[in-house]
Write a protein that holds these residues in place. Structure first.
Motif, PDB file in Angstrom:
ATOM      1  N   PRO A  95      -1.732  10.590  -4.510  1.00  0.00           N
ATOM      2  CA  PRO A  95      -0.252  10.687  -5.687  1.00  0.00           C
ATOM      3  C   PRO A  95      -0.245   9.043  -5.518  1.00  0.00           C
ATOM      4  O   PRO A  95       0.252   8.962  -4.192  1.00  0.00           O
ATOM      5  N   LYS A  96       0.660   8.650  -6.885  1.00  0.00           N
ATOM      6  CA  LYS A  96       1.220   7.350  -7.005  1.00  0.00           C
ATOM      7  C   LYS A  96       2.206   7.460  -6.464  1.00  0.00           C
ATOM      8  O   LYS A  96       3.427   8.359  -6.316  1.00  0.00           O
ATOM      9  N   GLY A  97       3.028   6.478  -6.384  1.00  0.00           N
ATOM     10  CA  GLY A  97       4.306   5.821  -5.800  1.00  0.00           C
ATOM     11  C   GLY A  97       3.796   6.035  -4.180  1.00  0.00           C
ATOM     12  O   GLY A  97       2.700   6.076  -3.358  1.00  0.00           O
ATOM     13  N   GLY A  98       5.519   6.551  -3.321  1.00  0.00           N
ATOM     14  CA  GLY A  98       5.564   6.561  -2.705  1.00  0.00           C
ATOM     15  C   GLY A  98       5.525   5.370  -1.432  1.00  0.00           C
ATOM     16  O   GLY A  98       6.153   3.557  -2.256  1.00  0.00           O
ATOM     17  N   LEU A  99       5.763   5.112   0.013  1.00  0.00           N
ATOM     18  CA  LEU A  99       6.397   4.246   1.120  1.00  0.00           C
ATOM     19  C   LEU A  99       5.314   3.183   0.578  1.00  0.00           C
ATOM     20  O   LEU A  99       5.561   1.853   1.026  1.00  0.00           O
ATOM     21  N   LEU A 100       4.339   3.506   0.750  1.00  0.00           N
ATOM     22  CA  LEU A 100       3.241   2.604   0.673  1.00  0.00           C
ATOM     23  C   LEU A 100       3.362   1.004  -0.517  1.00  0.00           C
ATOM     24  O   LEU A 100       2.657   0.526  -0.361  1.00  0.00           O
ATOM     25  N   THR A 101       3.773   1.410  -1.510  1.00  0.00           N
ATOM     26  CA  THR A 101       4.327   0.243  -2.450  1.00  0.00           C
ATOM     27  C   THR A 101       5.139  -0.621  -2.385  1.00  0.00           C
ATOM     28  O   THR A 101       5.368  -1.297  -3.152  1.00  0.00           O
ATOM     29  N   MET A 102       6.452   0.338  -1.540  1.00  0.00           N
ATOM     30  CA  MET A 102       7.022  -0.573  -1.473  1.00  0.00           C
ATOM     31  C   MET A 102       6.896  -2.293  -0.575  1.00  0.00           C
ATOM     32  O   MET A 102       8.315  -3.317  -1.070  1.00  0.00           O
ATOM     33  N   PRO A 103       6.475  -2.861  -0.069  1.00  0.00           N
ATOM     34  CA  PRO A 103       5.633  -3.944   0.125  1.00  0.00           C
ATOM     35  C   PRO A 103       5.465  -4.776  -0.703  1.00  0.00           C
ATOM     36  O   PRO A 103       6.093  -6.010  -0.838  1.00  0.00           O
ATOM     37  N   PHE A 104       4.981  -4.281  -1.546  1.00  0.00           N
ATOM     38  CA  PHE A 104       4.345  -4.972  -2.863  1.00  0.00           C
ATOM     39  C   PHE A 104       5.442  -5.256  -3.967  1.00  0.00           C
ATOM     40  O   PHE A 104       5.906  -6.618  -4.753  1.00  0.00           O
ATOM     41  N   ILE A 105       5.922  -4.209  -3.694  1.00  0.00           N
ATOM     42  CA  ILE A 105       7.921  -4.752  -4.555  1.00  0.00           C
ATOM     43  C   ILE A 105       8.322  -5.797  -4.185  1.00  0.00           C
ATOM     44  O   ILE A 105       9.184  -6.163  -5.133  1.00  0.00           O
ATOM     45  N   ILE A 106       8.886  -4.890  -2.747  1.00  0.00           N
ATOM     46  CA  ILE A 106       9.806  -5.764  -2.251  1.00  0.00           C
ATOM     47  C   ILE A 106       9.695  -7.668  -2.573  1.00  0.00           C
ATOM     48  O   ILE A 106      10.299  -7.879  -2.280  1.00  0.00           O
ATOM     49  N   ALA A 107       8.203  -7.535  -1.490  1.00  0.00           N
ATOM     50  CA  ALA A 107       7.831  -8.830  -2.055  1.00  0.00           C
ATOM     51  C   ALA A 107       7.978  -9.476  -2.246  1.00  0.00           C
ATOM     52  O   ALA A 107       8.070 -10.749  -2.727  1.00  0.00           O
ATOM     53  N   ASN A 108       7.507  -9.152  -4.240  1.00  0.00           N
ATOM     54  CA  ASN A 108       7.650  -9.626  -5.772  1.00  0.00           C
ATOM     55  C   ASN A 108       8.587 -10.143  -5.676  1.00  0.00           C
ATOM     56  O   ASN A 108       9.075 -11.600  -5.891  1.00  0.00           O
ATOM     57  N   GLU A 109      10.513  -9.792  -5.262  1.00  0.00           N
ATOM     58  CA  GLU A 109      11.983  -9.710  -5.626  1.00  0.00           C
ATOM     59  C   GLU A 109      12.043 -11.070  -4.567  1.00  0.00           C
ATOM     60  O   GLU A 109      12.755 -11.668  -4.633  1.00  0.00           O
ATOM     61  N   LEU A 152      -2.011  -6.576  -8.399  1.00  0.00           N
ATOM     62  CA  LEU A 152      -3.250  -5.944  -7.430  1.00  0.00           C
ATOM     63  C   LEU A 152      -3.301  -4.399  -6.513  1.00  0.00           C
ATOM     64  O   LEU A 152      -4.183  -3.683  -7.682  1.00  0.00           O
ATOM     65  N   ALA A 153      -2.246  -4.071  -6.642  1.00  0.00           N
ATOM     66  CA  ALA A 153      -1.584  -2.990  -6.388  1.00  0.00           C
ATOM     67  C   ALA A 153      -0.866  -1.562  -7.236  1.00  0.00           C
ATOM     68  O   ALA A 153      -0.506  -0.971  -7.362  1.00  0.00           O
ATOM     69  N   SER A 154      -1.318  -2.559  -8.937  1.00  0.00           N
ATOM     70  CA  SER A 154      -1.023  -1.291  -9.925  1.00  0.00           C
ATOM     71  C   SER A 154      -1.844  -0.484 -10.089  1.00  0.00           C
ATOM     72  O   SER A 154      -0.566   0.885 -10.546  1.00  0.00           O
ATOM     73  N   PRO A 155      -2.747  -0.204  -9.655  1.00  0.00           N
ATOM     74  CA  PRO A 155      -3.124   1.034  -9.807  1.00  0.00           C
ATOM     75  C   PRO A 155      -2.288   2.530  -8.153  1.00  0.00           C
ATOM     76  O   PRO A 155      -2.049   3.664  -8.515  1.00  0.00           O
ATOM     77  N   LEU A 156      -0.890   1.983  -7.613  1.00  0.00           N
ATOM     78  CA  LEU A 156      -1.211   2.856  -6.910  1.00  0.00           C
ATOM     79  C   LEU A 156       0.683   2.919  -7.436  1.00  0.00           C
ATOM     80  O   LEU A 156       1.175   4.299  -6.948  1.00  0.00           O
ATOM     81  N   TYR A 157       0.951   2.265  -8.540  1.00  0.00           N
ATOM     82  CA  TYR A 157       2.674   2.471  -9.165  1.00  0.00           C
ATOM     83  C   TYR A 157       2.607   3.789 -10.256  1.00  0.00           C
ATOM     84  O   TYR A 157       1.947   4.272 -10.432  1.00  0.00           O
TER      85      TYR A 157
END
Length: 593
Positions: free
Chosen positions: A22-36, A235-240
């Motif tokens: 399933p998409k989303g979840g905690l795995l995506t957090m490093p990419f989003i938080i690191a970006n901002e 690069l993490a686009s498929p996970l979101y």
């Protein structure tokens, strides 16, 4: 003939459907938080020392350089309104953040090129002071390239800042999860904690690099960080989880204003019950608008349902007929504007960091008489962040639990009291700033340094720490208090506008700060010199700070009036209602006994 066992198993495995994660979840957090986080490290790190770069490399005077920074910060804080609108209405959050990341990187690259290529800026400064340079003035094309870099960075901030928090929440928001609210609460906490850490890194590491390794490396490091953050995010686009775009809240608010004007000649149903009725959606609990700001109620009046409403129950022309919920949303926004405006003065006070940087640059920045390490002048802003974080932790983990234990019931300081206290502390911060600057200037003159702004005055820069701490406490009380106030007063559908209001307040504050600065400089000229001079030992920055302190005190009185006229908050009404119910239950129990 039977198939061998291994072939049979392989065929069965091929026939089984592939289980997708399933998409989303905690795995995506490093990419989003690191970006901002990297965006904040880069933008805040560039801003702290930028006044020195404008003065030393572009030959701008202190006042002109500060006005440029005021406008840049104003644009950076205004652009999130545009970014939120485009994200909600057209692009979606992922695409908005991706384009914004590219814009931020390109802006930082252009700024880095101004440090790398001698021909894109004036000839090197050969002056002996940091606040006055004898280099040739920058040409229009050279300034245009610099401003283009600032514009790209502002556009990037406008796309990343309003979308990252909501995009992160999209990845974790699962209505079927019984712990969904706790997960989101934890995410918000870590998100704001990471933002504070990013600002601290900007105020320390990036500023230190610029001071000791020069502008080329100091501008190059933020550009590399922004590039890395953007690449990892894409690069993490498929996970979101990517939500579909919907109608923007700003569009809905604009529709109410237009519809109210178009229907201005209609009579309200309350004035003539036989004429028209209020339009609302079937699942709305709000069947009629409130009596406050009644002129807006005409936006939801329909005189002919067959002509105004389609078969699906929706308005045929949303610019002529709005729902009762839309009307109440605009009313809620209009109602909080006076309280919101009281925070602008505090933001004006916080935006004076360039002058404080020049003060720190002229003072002894050693930690002690025996220490050789000097705190970079641009790093003193970290004391504001430290004070803010310390207050949040103490208030939540020590002050409230202790007060609740003493009183024997849950204790919570009213949000309006906290906002008022923060504004008063902001006034104290400017009074302290004026007092310290008076002492610093008097000491510099007594040591014969009136004409030498770069010489180190024999006074510790630690005298500046109290004003930074007071600014941090003011932001913790008023800034966080206003955010909480907006969230509780607005309908749930308007929660996304809270961050936009905060950014708009900062934008207005920087524009007004520029106006105040120019008015003070032009009106205080005596004998060719004013209170705001490139040489801070000749100017009277203490008088300028006292002007801001007086305005801050007037703002406290203005807040008291606004708070009184606003009336009770939603939390107060809920508490009064709960206390009334408990009182009735207590009376019933007494009667039964």
């Amino acid at each position: 003939m039977e198939n061998p066992p291994d072939q049979t198993e392989s065929k069965e495995m091929m026939l089984q459907p592939r289980i997708t994660r399933p998409k989303g979840g905690l795995l995506t957090m490093p990419f989003i938080i690191a970006n901002e986080g990297f965006e904040k490290v880069a933008s805040y790190g560039l801003l702290q020392n930028m006044i020195l770069y404008l003065i030393s490399d572009y030959g701008l005077g202190l006042v002109k350089g500060q006005n440029v920074l005021f406008m840049w910060v104003a644009a950076t804080n205004f652009m999130p309104l545009v970014g939120a609108f485009l994200s909600d209405s057209y692009l979606g959050r992922f695409l908005t953040i991706s384009i914004a990341s590219l814009s931020s990187f390109l802006g930082m690259m252009v700024l880095w090129l101004t440090a790398m290529l001698p021909q894109v800026k004036p000839s090197p400064c050969v002056a002996s002071t940091v606040t006055k340079c004898s280099s040739k003035a920058a040409t229009s094309s050279q300034l245009a390239l610099l401003y283009f870099a600032f514009a790209l960075i502002s556009i990037g901030s406008g796309g990343i800042r309003p979308c990252s928090l909501a995009f992160g929440a999209d990845q974790l928001d699962n209505k079927e999860n019984p712990k969904n609210e706790r997960v989101l609460e934890s995410f918000f906490g870590w998100y704001y904690a990471s933002s504070s850490v990013a600002v601290l890194i900007a105020f320390t590491v990036i500023v230190y690099i610029q001071d000791h390794l020069g502008w080329r490396i100091g501008f190059g490091v933020p550009a590399i960080l922004m590039l890395l953050a953007g690449i990892l995010f894409v690069l993490a686009s498929p996970l979101y989880v990517k939500r579909n775009v919907t109608k923007s809240l700003f569009t809905g608010l604009a529709q109410v204003a237009v519809a109210a004007y178009v229907n201005r000649k209609l009579m309200l149903p309350g004035q003539n019950d036989s004429y028209g009725c209020y339009y609302h959606l079937n699942d709305s609990e709000l069947k009629a608008p409130s009596d406050k700001l009644r002129f807006l109620n005409k936006a939801c009046v329909t005189s002919n349902q067959e002509e105004d409403i389609g078969a699906d129950g929706l308005a045929l022309n949303p610019w002529r007929l709005c729902t009762t919920d839309q009307v109440e949303e605009l009313k809620a926004l209009v109602k909080v504007i006076p309280v919101w405006s009281t925070g602008i003065m505090m933001s004006i006070n916080v935006s004076q960091n360039s002058f404080q940087l020049l003060q720190a640059n002229s003072m002894d920045r050693r930690l002690s008489d025996h220490s050789t390490f000097k705190i970079p002048p641009g790093s003193f802003g970290m004391f504001t962040i430290i004070a803010l974080i310390a207050w949040v932790v103490l208030y939540d983990r020590a002050i409230l639990p202790l007060a609740s234990k003493i009183r024997g019931k849950p204790v919570r300081i009213n949000v309006k009291i906290r906002m008022g206290l923060g504004l008063f502390i902001s006034f104290l911060a400017m009074a302290v700033s004026a007092t310290v600057e008076h002492y610093r200037r008097r000491t510099a003159i007594s040591q014969g340094l009136a004409n030498n702004a770069t010489a180190t005055v024999n006074i510790s820069a630690m005298w500046l720490v109290p004003q930074y701490v007071l600014h941090g406490l003011a932001e913790a009380l008023t800034g966080i208090g206003q955010t909480e106030f907006f969230y509780t007063e607005f309908p749930k559908s308007m929660s996304s506008i809270v961050a936009a209001l905060f950014g708009l307040g900062m934008a207005v504050a920087n524009i007004l700060a520029s106006v105040i600065l120019n008015v003070v400089k032009n009106s205080s000229k005596k004998g060719g010199e004013s209170w705001i001079e490139d040489n801070i030992n000749k100017g009277h920055y203490d008088y300028y700070y006292w002007v801001l302190a007086i305005l801050s005190f007037v703002n406290v009185i203005y807040y008291i009036v606004c708070s009184w006229s606003y009336g009770p908050t939603m939390d107060q009404l809920r508490n009064d209602k709960a206390n009334g119910v408990r009182g009735e239950e207590h009376e019933e129990a007494v009667k039964l006994n």
